[in-house]
Design a protein around this motif. Structure first.
Motif, short mmCIF file in Angstrom:
data_model
loop_
_atom_site.label_atom_id
_atom_site.label_comp_id
_atom_site.label_asym_id
_atom_site.label_seq_id
_atom_site.Cartn_x
_atom_site.Cartn_y
_atom_site.Cartn_z
N VAL A 68 45.76 35.75 84.66
CA VAL A 68 44.66 34.86 84.28
C VAL A 68 43.86 35.57 83.20
CG1 VAL A 68 42.59 33.63 85.00
CG2 VAL A 68 44.54 33.81 86.57
N GLN A 69 43.95 35.04 81.99
CA GLN A 69 43.22 35.57 80.85
C GLN A 69 41.92 34.78 80.69
OE1 GLN A 69 45.19 34.91 77.15
NE2 GLN A 69 43.78 36.16 75.95
N ILE A 70 40.83 35.50 80.48
CA ILE A 70 39.53 34.86 80.26
C ILE A 70 38.91 35.49 79.03
CG2 ILE A 70 37.26 34.31 81.23
CD1 ILE A 70 38.47 34.65 84.02
N ALA A 71 38.58 34.66 78.04
CA ALA A 71 38.05 35.16 76.77
C ALA A 71 36.73 34.48 76.45
CB ALA A 71 39.05 34.90 75.64
N ASN A 72 35.87 35.18 75.71
CA ASN A 72 34.59 34.61 75.33
C ASN A 72 34.75 33.71 74.09
OD1 ASN A 72 34.69 36.30 73.06
ND2 ASN A 72 33.16 37.73 73.85
N ALA A 73 33.64 33.23 73.57
CA ALA A 73 33.70 32.29 72.44
C ALA A 73 34.24 32.93 71.18
CB ALA A 73 32.31 31.71 72.17
N TYR A 74 34.22 34.26 71.10
CA TYR A 74 34.78 34.97 69.95
C TYR A 74 36.25 35.32 70.18
CZ TYR A 74 30.01 35.63 68.18
OH TYR A 74 28.74 35.44 67.68
N ILE A 75 36.83 34.83 71.27
CA ILE A 75 38.18 35.08 71.78
C ILE A 75 38.44 36.54 72.14
CG2 ILE A 75 39.11 33.05 70.57
CD1 ILE A 75 40.87 35.20 68.97
N ASP A 76 37.37 37.32 72.32
CA ASP A 76 37.51 38.66 72.88
C ASP A 76 37.72 38.52 74.38
OD1 ASP A 76 37.20 40.80 70.89
OD2 ASP A 76 35.25 39.88 70.49
N ASN A 77 38.71 39.23 74.90
CA ASN A 77 39.00 39.14 76.33
C ASN A 77 37.92 39.81 77.16
OD1 ASN A 77 41.41 37.79 75.93
ND2 ASN A 77 42.67 39.62 76.09
N LEU A 78 37.64 39.19 78.30
CA LEU A 78 36.82 39.81 79.33
C LEU A 78 37.76 40.60 80.25
CD1 LEU A 78 34.50 36.75 80.06
CD2 LEU A 78 34.08 38.68 78.50
N PRO A 79 37.23 41.51 81.06
CA PRO A 79 38.11 42.30 81.93
C PRO A 79 38.98 41.44 82.83
CG PRO A 79 35.91 43.25 81.87
CD PRO A 79 35.82 41.93 81.16
N TYR A 80 40.24 41.83 82.96
CA TYR A 80 41.18 41.10 83.82
C TYR A 80 40.86 41.40 85.29
CZ TYR A 80 44.26 39.75 79.99
OH TYR A 80 44.79 39.18 78.84
N LYS A 81 40.73 40.34 86.07
CA LYS A 81 40.49 40.48 87.51
C LYS A 81 41.68 39.99 88.33
CE LYS A 81 36.11 41.80 87.13
NZ LYS A 81 35.61 43.11 87.63
N ILE A 82 42.48 39.08 87.74
CA ILE A 82 43.57 38.43 88.49
C ILE A 82 44.84 38.51 87.65
CG2 ILE A 82 44.34 36.33 89.64
CD1 ILE A 82 41.38 35.38 89.57
N SER A 83 45.83 39.26 88.11
CA SER A 83 47.12 39.31 87.44
C SER A 83 48.08 40.14 88.27
CB SER A 83 46.99 39.92 86.03
OG SER A 83 46.88 41.32 86.08
N SER A 84 49.36 40.04 87.93
CA SER A 84 50.36 40.88 88.61
C SER A 84 50.04 42.35 88.42
CB SER A 84 51.75 40.57 88.05
OG SER A 84 52.12 39.22 88.29
N ARG A 85 49.47 42.70 87.28
CA ARG A 85 49.17 44.10 86.99
C ARG A 85 47.91 44.58 87.71
NH1 ARG A 85 45.77 46.62 83.20
NH2 ARG A 85 45.18 44.55 82.42
N THR A 86 46.85 43.78 87.70
CA THR A 86 45.55 44.28 88.17
C THR A 86 45.34 44.13 89.67
OG1 THR A 86 44.51 42.16 87.62
CG2 THR A 86 44.44 43.91 85.94
N ASN A 87 45.82 43.03 90.27
CA ASN A 87 45.61 42.87 91.72
C ASN A 87 46.88 42.42 92.44
OD1 ASN A 87 45.75 40.14 91.06
ND2 ASN A 87 44.16 39.55 92.54
N GLY A 88 48.04 42.58 91.77
CA GLY A 88 49.30 42.22 92.40
C GLY A 88 49.52 40.72 92.54
N GLY A 89 48.66 39.90 91.89
CA GLY A 89 48.80 38.45 91.99
C GLY A 89 48.28 37.87 93.29
N ARG A 90 47.47 38.65 94.01
CA ARG A 90 46.98 38.18 95.30
C ARG A 90 45.89 37.11 95.12
NH1 ARG A 90 47.67 43.62 95.97
NH2 ARG A 90 45.50 44.04 95.42
N ALA A 91 45.71 36.28 96.14
CA ALA A 91 44.71 35.22 96.12
C ALA A 91 43.34 35.78 95.79
CB ALA A 91 44.70 34.49 97.45
N SER A 92 42.57 35.05 94.97
CA SER A 92 41.27 35.54 94.52
C SER A 92 40.26 34.43 94.41
CB SER A 92 41.41 36.22 93.15
OG SER A 92 42.29 37.32 93.19
N THR A 93 39.00 34.80 94.61
CA THR A 93 37.86 33.92 94.38
C THR A 93 36.93 34.65 93.43
OG1 THR A 93 38.04 32.95 96.59
CG2 THR A 93 35.96 32.65 95.43
N LEU A 94 36.74 34.09 92.24
CA LEU A 94 36.03 34.78 91.17
C LEU A 94 34.94 33.88 90.60
CD1 LEU A 94 35.90 37.24 89.20
CD2 LEU A 94 37.52 35.99 87.74
#
Length: 504
Positions: free
Chosen positions: A158-184
């Motif tokens: 899950v990629q989340i970017a600001n209005a300048y298309i700069d990415n915000l920190p990744y919280k949900i992904s196979s790399r960062t949390n193993g793809g586990r269920a999340s509430t953000l």
């Protein structure tokens, strides 16, 4: 030198050197930090040109032109995110537009099928490896809560970017949390309040953010599984959270009223509007000061009459050159490797590299962080010549060149036309080829991918990436989703082999 700089940066560096040599720009200043000589208070009507030497007049015009080009490059992503926001502001239900990804603000739009050449209106370079989901959030009133299910059997991010298309920190992904269920909870920059206990928080630095989940899909038979995952993703306004995730559709924010600018400086006036709504960050102080020299300042109306006539002329010349600037951006995206691939080693974290950021906004809308997904793209073969489907090509990978991956990672090489960045029709409806295909490897573990319009023959067709019909220019993009540690570093990417032209 020009081989390793994108064309726009090269031209601006040349301009800087010329201005230093002429004594117009100090050698210790950056290109963003021009002397404050352009602002001239005047009456309500345009002043007559002051009696200044021709060289000085040319210098003022050239300085304003250079600063205006930089302002255009800096703010370009805001015009793209505004385009995406307006598309969603104008519709009231999912599926009301031609693009299934365009849902009302604060709601998900989902691609429900694999993209093919029949889909021609996507605002991004599509891939045939994932099924897209997308949302544009307006956080100006309250946080929006994103909930995702467990996705453990495949690559997911899950990629989340600001209005300048700069990415915000990744919280949900196979790399960062193993793809586990999340509430953000995705929270705007100015919101102050209390979130439910235990809820993860992501503080955005602009009120407009874009959310782009990507779920790997193998083929049409795999779609039902992926669609089930999509249906379990939800966006919920914080004020409705007590009713349950996804139980209530977020109410659309109030319609933003936009002045209808019609004069020759309309682009700059809209630029100020967008900068006001999305203030630059502290790291952008030099860029902000440069734009201020031209009267481009967040929170203050743009008035060209406060500028010297030569400064106005330079700004208008920059607008006239905008098509050429964007074409240069399109062609020269990223950093060139020795084998003529181009890559953005910073991924979606651009820092002060505003040219790279504008390139991504134009060509791909958003880019994952390099650790999440690494991209190589090229318009040219290993000799630097534009690839065209009148010719045959091969990408030869030694065993050590084949991308290394994390668990659930994958790679693919995708074919695009060179100008719209969309798929081209071909007789076997194959738009990409990669490690999930039944590739035939050579005895030494190496791999040949055949890139050409006509089939290389039944024995080699498993390794065929079809090129567009009719002697057309094309580009290819290598995507490495879930690269292994170190795989995204320039030291590795710079050795990736180039595409070779071969005899039919």
């Amino acid at each position: 030198m020009s081989q390793h700089l994108n064309k726009l940066e090269f031209r601006m560096k040349q301009l800087t050197l010329k201005l230093i040599g002429a004594g117009i720009l100090c050698a210790s200043c950056s290109l963003w930090q021009f002397p404050a000589v352009l602002a001239q208070p005047v009456n309500s009507s345009p002043p007559s040109s002051p009696a200044i030497p021709a060289q000085t007049a040319q210098g003022l015009e050239t300085l304003a032109y250079a600063q205006a080009v930089q302002a255009i490059v800096f703010s370009y992503p805001l015009f793209i995110s505004e385009r995406e926001r307006v598309q969603r502001e104008k519709i009231s239900s999912i599926g009301a537009g031609a693009n299934p990804l365009v849902a009302p603000l604060n709601q998900f739009g989902h691609m429900r099928r694999l993209v093919t050449a029949a889909v021609k209106n996507l605002p991004v370079s599509p891939n045939n490896d994932t099924v897209y989901s997308g949302a544009v959030l307006d956080l100006s009133e309250q946080p929006i809560v994103l909930q995702t299910p467990d996705i453990l059997d495949r690559f997911f991010t899950v990629q989340i970017a600001n209005a300048y298309i700069d990415n915000l920190p990744y919280k949900i992904s196979s790399r960062t949390n193993g793809g586990r269920a999340s509430t953000l909870a995705i929270v705007g920059p100015n919101w102050q309040g209390k979130l439910p206990e235990g809820m993860q928080t992501l503080r955005a630095n602009t009120n407009i953010v874009m959310v782009a989940p990507r779920i790997r899909v193998d083929d049409d038979s795999d779609l039902p599984t992926v669609l089930a995952y999509q249906s379990r993703m939800s966006l919920t306004a914080l004020s409705d959270w007590a009713k349950g995730p996804g139980a209530t559709t977020p109410k659309p924010p109030a319609l933003r009223k936009r002045p209808a600018y019609a004069d020759e400086f309309a682009y700059y006036r809209r630029m100020v509007d967008l900068l006001t709504e999305n203030p630059p960050l502290a790291q952008d102080a030099a860029a902000v000061e440069s734009m201020k020299q031209l009267g481009i300042q967040a929170g203050k109306p743009f008035d060209p009459l406060t500028l010297h006539p030569q400064a106005r002329a330079g700004m208008l010349r920059a607008l006239k050159d905008l098509p050429a600037i964007t074409d240069g951006i399109r062609y020269s995206r990223g950093v060139e490797t020795p084998n003529h691939w181009r890559t953005n080693p910073e991924g979606g974290r651009y820092g002060l590299n505003y040219v790279s950021r504008a390139e991504m906004a134009l060509v791909g809308l958003m880019s994952n962080d390099a650790e999440e997904a690494t991209y190589l793209q090229t318009f040219v073969d290993n000799k630097g010549e534009q690839m065209n489907s009148a010719n045959n090509y091969v990408l030869h990978l030694q065993a050590q060149d084949i991308p290394k991956l994390i668990k659930n990672g994958f790679w693919s090489l995708t074919m695009y036309d060179a100008y719209r960045f969309q798929y081209a029709e071909n007789p076997i409806n194959r738009f990409k080829i990669g490690n999930r295909d039944k590739l035939k490897f050579n005895a030494d573990g190496s791999l040949d991918i055949y890139i050409q319009e006509k089939s290389p023959g039944q024995a080699l067709e498993s390794n065929w990436l079809p090129a567009p019909a009719g002697a057309k220019d094309f580009k290819t993009t290598l995507r490495i989703y879930g690269p292994a540690e170190g795989q995204s570093e320039m030291a590795v990417l710079s050795t990736f082999p180039g595409i070779q032209k071969v005899k039919p």
